[in-house]
Design a protein around this motif. Structure first.
Motif, mmCIF file in Angstrom:
data_model
loop_
_atom_site.group_PDB
_atom_site.id
_atom_site.type_symbol
_atom_site.label_atom_id
_atom_site.label_comp_id
_atom_site.label_asym_id
_atom_site.label_seq_id
_atom_site.Cartn_x
_atom_site.Cartn_y
_atom_site.Cartn_z
ATOM 1 N N MET A 168 0.858 -1.168 0.000
ATOM 2 C CA MET A 168 0.000 0.000 0.000
ATOM 3 C C MET A 168 0.905 1.231 0.000
ATOM 4 N N ARG A 183 -2.509 6.507 -8.799
ATOM 5 C CA ARG A 183 -3.353 5.371 -9.240
ATOM 6 C C ARG A 183 -3.069 5.014 -10.709
ATOM 7 N N ASP A 193 -3.003 -4.039 -7.897
ATOM 8 C CA ASP A 193 -3.421 -4.469 -6.556
ATOM 9 C C ASP A 193 -2.785 -3.658 -5.432
ATOM 10 N N SER A 195 -2.713 -0.819 -3.081
ATOM 11 C CA SER A 195 -3.772 0.128 -2.716
ATOM 12 C C SER A 195 -3.221 1.460 -2.218
ATOM 13 N N GLY A 248 -9.399 7.845 -6.623
ATOM 14 C CA GLY A 248 -9.016 6.436 -6.516
ATOM 15 C C GLY A 248 -8.462 5.980 -5.178
ATOM 16 N N ASP A 250 -8.293 4.144 -1.734
ATOM 17 C CA ASP A 250 -8.990 2.979 -1.174
ATOM 18 C C ASP A 250 -9.357 3.212 0.279
ATOM 19 N N ILE A 251 -8.511 4.018 0.946
ATOM 20 C CA ILE A 251 -8.741 4.370 2.351
ATOM 21 C C ILE A 251 -8.435 5.864 2.474
ATOM 22 N N ILE A 273 -16.090 4.115 2.553
ATOM 23 C CA ILE A 273 -14.832 3.378 2.477
ATOM 24 C C ILE A 273 -14.131 3.525 3.827
#
Ligand code: PBG
Length: 329
Positions: A168, A183, A193, A195, A248, A250-251, A273
């Motif tokens: 990540m 991203r 994959d 993140s 984009g 994810d967190i 999210i």
């Protein structure tokens, strides 16, 4: 008139079993991320402003990663650095750097989730988080960063960390468009994959003081108010969070945590999210200092702080107490 005890509030607080039955939020070790500071060279070096926290060279970092794994910690947030600093922070994406090798080694030898902080402040000679753009104007003018050049460089750094083994990446420069650039570049290079945990609502806070001593990253010439958020603002945080989700992320993250619980709570109601909160260096150091003076008890205060961050709505907490908290929870 005797008090009616129909709505007696203490009824469910009579003993620990009852209290745990009705407890609304729980702290979990799995939700904690331990920040780790890297240094070139050999050995470990204590961080004077953060008792209990060290900078680790590659070899020591491996041992620390193993100890963290044993303690139950699942995720680490790695901060890189290099003794070579220049105006564009070019050593940050050097794939042969000691930091990149350290990521590779941890990846090979542990199951920890490796999150790499993506920023330029530990690599630039001026200490700013991005590539600086000169600003005109006298009073109150704050240095701004060149968004497109910065985002492009951050994307390069992110790919280099992903190649080394980061699961990540965590962009913390507060450059516009940084999440989108990262991203797209990760995807283009096959890292679909990997993140992104974005420092979305990062305030121009005075609580970062102890951290800045670690990499000598106190910005020169001007502060970070030209790109980090004004702490008088709340609605703006929601805007920042939504922009990052669109780009984009994810967190998303709120930083700092303790003086910003209202921000966490207002975001909780609006996004679906995961939300992370960064319990920053100053929040750690002030409790530690008071503890060392005998003015309060670190363990109980730290647990209360972590619990409050959870209660405000954070799913994930980045905290310098993470490792110790595995013994407390
Ligand atoms: C900058 C960065 C900072 C922190 C994490 N990343 C400092 C800053 O923005 O000045 C602060 C962390 C802490 O205080 O614990 N890349």
């Amino acid at each position: 008139m005797p008090l009616s005890l129909k709505n007696k509030t203490t009824r469910l607080r009579k003993n620990p079993l009852l209290r745990s039955l009705v407890r609304e939020t729980e702290l979990n070790i799995d939700d904690l991320i331990m920040p780790i500071f890297f240094k070139d060279g050999k050995g470990t070096e204590a961080v004077p402003s953060m008792p209990g926290i060290n900078k680790f060279s590659s070899e020591c970092l491996l041992r620390e990663a193993e100890a963290l794994g044993k303690s139950g910690i699942k995720s680490i947030l790695l901060f890189g650095s290099s003794p070579k600093k220049d105006s564009s922070g070019s050593s940050s994406y050097n794939e042969e750097s000691q930091f990149h090798k350290a990521i590779k080694n941890i990846k090979k030898s542990s199951d920890l989730i490796i999150i790499a902080d993506v920023c330029l402040c530990a690599f630039t000679d001026h200490g700013h988080c991005g590539i600086a753009k000169k600003t005109s104007g006298k009073n109150g003018a704050h240095l701004q960063i060149d968004d497109s050049k910065t985002a492009e460089t951050l994307a390069k750094i992110a790919v280099s960390y992903a190649k080394a083994g980061a699961d990540m990446v965590a962009p913390s420069a507060m450059a516009n468009g940084q999440v989108k650039a990262i991203r797209e570049t990760l995807d283009k290079n096959g890292f679909t994959d990997t993140s992104i945990i974005s420092y979305s609502a990062k305030y121009a806070s005075n609580f970062y003081g102890p951290f800045r001593g670690i990499y000598d990253s106190t910005p020169k010439g001007s502060d970070r108010k030209g790109y980090q958020m004004d702490f008088g603002n709340k609605r703006e945080a929601i805007r920042e969070i939504f922009l990052d989700i669109e780009e984009g992320a994810d967190i998303v993250m709120v930083k700092p945590a303790l003086s910003y619980l209202d921000i966490i709570q207002s975001i909780r109601d609006k996004v679906n999210i995961p939300i992370a909160a960064y319990n920053v260096s100053g929040e750690y150091s002030m409790v530690k200092a008071a503890h060392l003076k005998g003015w309060l008890d670190e363990k109980s205060v730290a647990l209360e702080i972590l619990q409050s961050i959870k209660r405000a709505g954070a799913d994930i907490i980045i905290s310098y107490w993470a490792k110790e908290a595995t013994k407390w929870i």
